[in-house]
Design an enzyme around this catalytic site. Sequence first.
Site, short mmCIF file in Angstrom:
data_model
loop_
_atom_site.label_atom_id
_atom_site.label_comp_id
_atom_site.label_asym_id
_atom_site.label_seq_id
_atom_site.Cartn_x
_atom_site.Cartn_y
_atom_site.Cartn_z
N LYS A 54 0.84 -1.21 0.00
CA LYS A 54 0.00 0.00 0.00
C LYS A 54 0.88 1.26 0.00
O LYS A 54 0.61 2.21 -0.73
CB LYS A 54 -0.95 -0.02 1.21
CG LYS A 54 -2.01 -1.11 1.09
CD LYS A 54 -2.79 -1.35 2.38
CE LYS A 54 -3.69 -2.57 2.21
NZ LYS A 54 -4.53 -2.86 3.37
N GLN A 98 -4.30 -1.96 9.59
CA GLN A 98 -4.23 -3.26 8.94
C GLN A 98 -4.85 -4.34 9.84
O GLN A 98 -4.57 -4.43 11.02
CB GLN A 98 -2.76 -3.60 8.62
CG GLN A 98 -2.58 -4.86 7.80
CD GLN A 98 -3.20 -4.77 6.40
OE1 GLN A 98 -3.30 -3.69 5.82
NE2 GLN A 98 -3.61 -5.90 5.86
N ASP A 121 -10.83 3.06 4.36
CA ASP A 121 -10.80 1.60 4.24
C ASP A 121 -12.19 1.00 4.53
O ASP A 121 -12.37 -0.22 4.45
CB ASP A 121 -9.76 1.07 5.25
CG ASP A 121 -9.30 -0.33 4.95
OD1 ASP A 121 -9.26 -0.70 3.76
OD2 ASP A 121 -8.97 -1.06 5.91
N1 LIG Z 1 -7.62 -2.98 7.04
C1 LIG Z 1 -7.61 -3.95 6.11
N2 LIG Z 1 -7.01 -5.10 6.37
C2 LIG Z 1 -7.04 -6.08 5.42
C3 LIG Z 1 -7.65 -5.88 4.17
C4 LIG Z 1 -8.27 -4.64 3.93
O1 LIG Z 1 -8.87 -4.39 2.85
N3 LIG Z 1 -8.23 -3.70 4.92
N4 LIG Z 1 -7.57 -6.85 3.19
C5 LIG Z 1 -6.78 -8.02 3.39
C6 LIG Z 1 -5.43 -8.10 2.75
N5 LIG Z 1 -5.09 -7.09 1.76
C7 LIG Z 1 -5.03 -5.79 2.14
O2 LIG Z 1 -4.86 -5.43 3.24
C8 LIG Z 1 -4.62 -7.45 0.46
C9 LIG Z 1 -4.24 -8.74 0.16
C10 LIG Z 1 -3.71 -9.06 -1.09
C11 LIG Z 1 -3.57 -8.07 -2.05
C12 LIG Z 1 -2.97 -8.32 -3.38
O3 LIG Z 1 -2.91 -7.43 -4.21
N6 LIG Z 1 -2.47 -9.51 -3.63
C13 LIG Z 1 -1.78 -9.76 -4.89
C14 LIG Z 1 -0.64 -10.71 -4.67
C15 LIG Z 1 0.30 -10.25 -3.61
C16 LIG Z 1 1.73 -10.62 -3.82
O4 LIG Z 1 2.18 -10.57 -4.95
O5 LIG Z 1 2.36 -10.91 -2.80
C17 LIG Z 1 -2.76 -10.27 -5.94
O6 LIG Z 1 -3.82 -10.80 -5.55
O7 LIG Z 1 -2.43 -10.15 -7.10
C18 LIG Z 1 -3.98 -6.79 -1.76
C19 LIG Z 1 -4.49 -6.49 -0.52
C20 LIG Z 1 -6.52 -8.34 4.84
N7 LIG Z 1 -6.44 -7.24 5.68
#
Ligand SMILES: Nc1nc2c(c(=O)[nH]1)N[C@@H](CN(C=O)c1ccc(C(=O)N[C@@H](CCC(=O)O)C(=O)O)cc1)CN2
Length: 279
Positions: A54, A98, A121
Amino acid sequence: MAEPMILDGNDVSKRIKDKLALQVAALEQKGVRPCLATILVGDDPASATYVRMKGNACKRLGIESKKIELPKETTTKELLAVIRELNNDSSVHGILLQHPVPSQIDERAAFDEIAIEKDVDGVTTLGFAQNAFGFAHYPSCTPAAILAILDHYQLPIEGKHAVVVGRSPILGKPVSQMLLNRNATVTICHSRTENVSDFVEKADIVVAAVGKPNFIQGEWIKSGAVVLDAGYNKGNIGDCEYDGCAQRASAITPVPGGVGPVTISMLLKHTVEAAERSV
Ligand SMILES: Nc1nc2c(c(=O)[nH]1)N[C@@H](CN(C=O)c1ccc(C(=O)N[C@@H](CCC(=O)O)C(=O)O)cc1)CN2
């Protein structure tokens, strides 16, 4: 079944960020630089990765990111004090705490301490309620990403039977409300649902938000259904057994490269909009 359309989250995300770059430039003309404060409590490596992603995404777009890292022993009281300080800091437009936080912390109390105008968020109780009524400024980011993908590919929602598997407060519940607000007929399955496959088999739109790798089986998918996999399990494995689901679906998000990248773009979008509203 013909090859499904691959719903390319990286492409959707890029288009969103291209638009945001113009908005950031316009804000700069007014002397405003959007700023997202990220709070990471503890040392969970996956959470640290997401927060870093992020922060990097902010940097690439010219959004300031203020990184706050707190030790795993942090108390609820200490975390609330940090959030209050950010609420009162006029240079901060959005606050991201997070999830998950360490178990001694009352996560709901912490989320609810975030001022509604900085809840980019979409995690506060008030934001959740506004989303349910259909007028939230900032719905939570993964649900917003799922809707953005459906809209980008002009996949119809109205009148469709959407089955959401999962009922978490930042994913399953809000995405169900958003689909309902778009006139889908929504069924929510959860950990106590008996025979989940009986419901998924009837879905025109499947949203997988379970948090269990490969949980949704290919043979559960109705021919021609649209499958959105919001899973982010260890090893970049989604909640859907991809090859099997892709054989029956008309459109499907991959993992990685589907819902995940758009989730991060939604956070950026909400932060830029919060900065615009602050002017
Ligand atoms: N406060 C929050 N916590 C969490 C959220 C949220 O929206 N708000 N969501 C999830 C995890 N998350 C963001 O925090 C998240 C997970 C995965 C990805 C992502 O882009 N993954 C990639 C691959 C990642 C990599 O290459 O390592 C993909 O899918 O292509 C984005 C956001 C839990 N907590």
